[in-house]
Write a protein that holds these residues in place. Structure first.
Motif, PDB file in Angstrom:
ATOM      1  N   ARG A 246       0.807  -1.220   0.000  1.00 56.44           N
ATOM      2  CA  ARG A 246       0.000   0.000   0.000  1.00 56.44           C
ATOM      3  C   ARG A 246       0.846   1.280   0.000  1.00 56.44           C
ATOM      4  N   ASN A 247       2.158   1.175   0.185  1.00 59.40           N
ATOM      5  CA  ASN A 247       2.990   2.379   0.169  1.00 59.40           C
ATOM      6  C   ASN A 247       2.905   3.116  -1.162  1.00 59.40           C
ATOM      7  N   VAL A 248       2.553   2.395  -2.214  1.00 61.87           N
ATOM      8  CA  VAL A 248       2.451   3.009  -3.529  1.00 61.87           C
ATOM      9  C   VAL A 248       1.356   4.071  -3.572  1.00 61.87           C
ATOM     10  N   TYR A 249       0.390   3.985  -2.673  1.00 57.50           N
ATOM     11  CA  TYR A 249      -0.687   4.976  -2.612  1.00 57.50           C
ATOM     12  C   TYR A 249      -0.222   6.326  -2.076  1.00 57.50           C
ATOM     13  N   LEU A 250       0.854   6.340  -1.298  1.00 59.69           N
ATOM     14  CA  LEU A 250       1.248   7.543  -0.572  1.00 59.69           C
ATOM     15  C   LEU A 250       1.736   8.637  -1.507  1.00 59.69           C
ATOM     16  N   LYS A 251       1.201   9.842  -1.306  1.00 60.94           N
ATOM     17  CA  LYS A 251       1.743  11.000  -2.005  1.00 60.94           C
ATOM     18  C   LYS A 251       3.053  11.404  -1.344  1.00 60.94           C
ATOM     19  N   GLU A 252       3.796  12.258  -2.000  1.00 63.71           N
ATOM     20  CA  GLU A 252       5.156  12.582  -1.549  1.00 63.71           C
ATOM     21  C   GLU A 252       5.178  13.068  -0.099  1.00 63.71           C
ATOM     22  N   GLU A 253       4.315  14.011   0.254  1.00 62.26           N
ATOM     23  CA  GLU A 253       4.324  14.550   1.613  1.00 62.26           C
ATOM     24  C   GLU A 253       3.791  13.529   2.614  1.00 62.26           C
ATOM     25  N   GLU A 254       2.820  12.712   2.206  1.00 59.82           N
ATOM     26  CA  GLU A 254       2.299  11.667   3.083  1.00 59.82           C
ATOM     27  C   GLU A 254       3.383  10.656   3.429  1.00 59.82           C
ATOM     28  N   ARG A 255       4.166  10.285   2.413  1.00 61.32           N
ATOM     29  CA  ARG A 255       5.231   9.317   2.670  1.00 61.32           C
ATOM     30  C   ARG A 255       6.287   9.899   3.596  1.00 61.32           C
ATOM     31  N   LYS A 256       6.592  11.148   3.409  1.00 67.02           N
ATOM     32  CA  LYS A 256       7.576  11.815   4.269  1.00 67.02           C
ATOM     33  C   LYS A 256       7.102  11.814   5.724  1.00 67.02           C
ATOM     34  N   GLN A 257       5.836  12.159   5.932  1.00 67.98           N
ATOM     35  CA  GLN A 257       5.314  12.209   7.293  1.00 67.98           C
ATOM     36  C   GLN A 257       5.114  10.810   7.891  1.00 67.98           C
ATOM     37  N   ALA A 258       4.932   9.803   7.031  1.00 72.17           N
ATOM     38  CA  ALA A 258       4.723   8.434   7.518  1.00 72.17           C
ATOM     39  C   ALA A 258       5.952   7.875   8.228  1.00 72.17           C
ATOM     40  N   LEU A 259       7.100   8.498   8.042  1.00 70.14           N
ATOM     41  CA  LEU A 259       8.309   8.041   8.725  1.00 70.14           C
ATOM     42  C   LEU A 259       8.198   8.190  10.236  1.00 70.14           C
ATOM     43  N   ILE A 260       7.210   8.985  10.699  1.00 71.46           N
ATOM     44  CA  ILE A 260       7.031   9.159  12.140  1.00 71.46           C
ATOM     45  C   ILE A 260       6.699   7.833  12.817  1.00 71.46           C
ATOM     46  N   LEU A 261       6.140   6.878  12.079  1.00 74.61           N
ATOM     47  CA  LEU A 261       5.768   5.593  12.676  1.00 74.61           C
ATOM     48  C   LEU A 261       7.008   4.838  13.146  1.00 74.61           C
ATOM     49  N   SER A 262       7.937   4.605  12.242  1.00 77.00           N
ATOM     50  CA  SER A 262       9.139   3.855  12.620  1.00 77.00           C
ATOM     51  C   SER A 262       9.997   4.651  13.595  1.00 77.00           C
ATOM     52  N   THR A 263      10.051   5.971  13.423  1.00 75.20           N
ATOM     53  CA  THR A 263      10.826   6.816  14.339  1.00 75.20           C
ATOM     54  C   THR A 263      10.273   6.734  15.753  1.00 75.20           C
ATOM     55  N   SER A 264       8.970   6.814  15.888  1.00 77.58           N
ATOM     56  CA  SER A 264       8.331   6.772  17.211  1.00 77.58           C
ATOM     57  C   SER A 264       8.513   5.412  17.868  1.00 77.58           C
ATOM     58  N   LEU A 265       8.393   4.358  17.089  1.00 73.90           N
ATOM     59  CA  LEU A 265       8.579   3.020  17.648  1.00 73.90           C
ATOM     60  C   LEU A 265      10.017   2.813  18.111  1.00 73.90           C
ATOM     61  N   ARG A 266      10.957   3.289  17.333  1.00 74.39           N
ATOM     62  CA  ARG A 266      12.360   3.155  17.720  1.00 74.39           C
ATOM     63  C   ARG A 266      12.646   3.930  19.003  1.00 74.39           C
ATOM     64  N   GLU A 267      12.083   5.138  19.105  1.00 73.35           N
ATOM     65  CA  GLU A 267      12.271   5.946  20.315  1.00 73.35           C
ATOM     66  C   GLU A 267      11.634   5.260  21.531  1.00 73.35           C
ATOM     67  N   ALA A 268      10.486   4.627  21.327  1.00 75.57           N
ATOM     68  CA  ALA A 268       9.838   3.917  22.432  1.00 75.57           C
ATOM     69  C   ALA A 268      10.725   2.768  22.921  1.00 75.57           C
ATOM     70  N   GLY A 269      11.297   2.030  21.969  1.00 70.53           N
ATOM     71  CA  GLY A 269      12.192   0.947  22.350  1.00 70.53           C
ATOM     72  C   GLY A 269      13.416   1.454  23.100  1.00 70.53           C
ATOM     73  N   ASP A 270      13.979   2.580  22.644  1.00 69.43           N
ATOM     74  CA  ASP A 270      15.146   3.159  23.320  1.00 69.43           C
ATOM     75  C   ASP A 270      14.800   3.608  24.731  1.00 69.43           C
ATOM     76  N   ARG A 271      13.616   4.185  24.882  1.00 73.43           N
ATOM     77  CA  ARG A 271      13.208   4.674  26.208  1.00 73.43           C
ATOM     78  C   ARG A 271      13.038   3.522  27.184  1.00 73.43           C
ATOM     79  N   ILE A 272      12.465   2.436  26.728  1.00 73.01           N
ATOM     80  CA  ILE A 272      12.284   1.264  27.585  1.00 73.01           C
ATOM     81  C   ILE A 272      13.632   0.670  27.971  1.00 73.01           C
TER      82      ILE A 272
END
Length: 301
Positions: free
Chosen positions: A193-219
């Motif tokens: 489904r990533n093919v559906y993402l417009k340029e700005e949507e894909r850029k902002q979607a990186l918050i998902l992996s970034t947030s998960l990584r930060e959560a793991g680091d905090r724990i």
């Protein structure tokens, strides 16, 4: 590489291959990767594992209509049969099962496989009936292929847990092999489904992996952090992106997918914890997750 579109031909082929191996005095191991097509490197990683550990590799490509809700993207789900077959051949697939909807469901199905409890959370809560469609079609495919091992990506960790439960409860003679999430170089989890993402949507979607990584680091840095604090931090981070619309941010025990008290501290927990997200960017709904042990060590990413 063979391409088969009939159920009877697929079952006959696998039986013949097993019979030929038995005549030669050896057992034939069959690995199976079920997909909905529009294959990417995440699917390729499943096929690589199947190829490494099995004599015969079967790939199915079927966009399963009964797992889509009435307002979901069945009609526009991306398809590219030519590219899919090229990737399958590159990865050494022996058989591609490419059935039509009519072949899989020659008449309106009156039988379904439904797994309870595990489907009440996450995507099961926001997509009613979705997992009934998944387990029904996977059950049918496992019956048709009769594999020794079937490979599923952990990007949909709930799906892995649900299918494992189905296999255990119904005594399917197959091992379900969960495989790590494959990501783009910038961290975005690979998805058809990533093919559906417009340029700005894909850029902002990186918050998902970034947030998960930060959560793991905090724990990892503090095992006294509570689940409520982790959830609040994740939610705040995702909402910082104006195009993000949260479906869920949840933390559950895995693989039982049961709720954990939000005031619990990580050091008080046993077993694996699933931190799972579902977020829409425009019309595209993305899921992502990490699995951790109580010390914050990521067991699958």
């Amino acid at each position: 590489m063979m391409v088969i579109d009939k159920v009877t031909d697929l079952k006959k082929y696998v039986k013949q291959e097993r019979f030929s191996a038995a005549k030669a005095g050896r057992e034939l191991s069959v690995g199976f990767v079920p997909t909905m097509g529009f294959l990417h490197e995440g699917h390729a990683s499943l096929l690589k594992q199947a190829r490494e550990h099995n004599d015969l590799v079967v790939l199915s490509i079927f966009v399963n209509p009964i797992q889509f809700g009435p307002n979901e993207d069945l009609d526009r789900y991306p398809r590219d049969e030519k590219r899919d077959l090229a990737l399958a051949e590159r990865e050494g697939v022996d058989v591609v099962f490419l059935p039509s909807v009519q072949e899989m469901y020659p008449q309106p199905t009156k039988t379904k496989i439904a797994v309870s409890e595990l489907t009440d959370e996450l995507c099961g809560a926001s997509r009613p009936g979705h997992f009934d469609g998944v387990t029904t079609v996977v059950g049918k495919l496992l019956h048709m292929v009769s594999p020794d091992k079937a490979y599923f990506g952990l990007k949909d960790a709930q799906q892995v847990a649900v299918i494992r439960q189905m296999v255990d409860d119904l005594n399917f003679d197959v091992e379900i092999v969960p495989c790590p999430i494959v990501r783009e170089s910038d961290g975005l989890a690979l998805s058809s489904r990533n093919v559906y993402l417009k340029e700005e949507e894909r850029k902002q979607a990186l918050i998902l992996s970034t947030s998960l990584r930060e959560a793991g680091d905090r724990i990892k840095q503090s095992d006294s952090v509570t689940l409520a604090e982790i959830r609040e931090s994740l939610t705040r981070n995702i909402k910082s992106q104006p195009l993000a619309v949260i479906d869920y941010v949840d933390i559950l025990s895995f693989p039982s997918l049961t709720q954990v008290h939000e005031d619990a501290q990580m050091r008080d927990l046993d077993g694996e914890i699933l931190i799972a997200l579902a977020v829409k960017f425009g019309t595209t709904r993305l899921i992502d997750n990490i699995l951790l042990n109580p010390k914050g060590v990521v067991t699958h990413v």
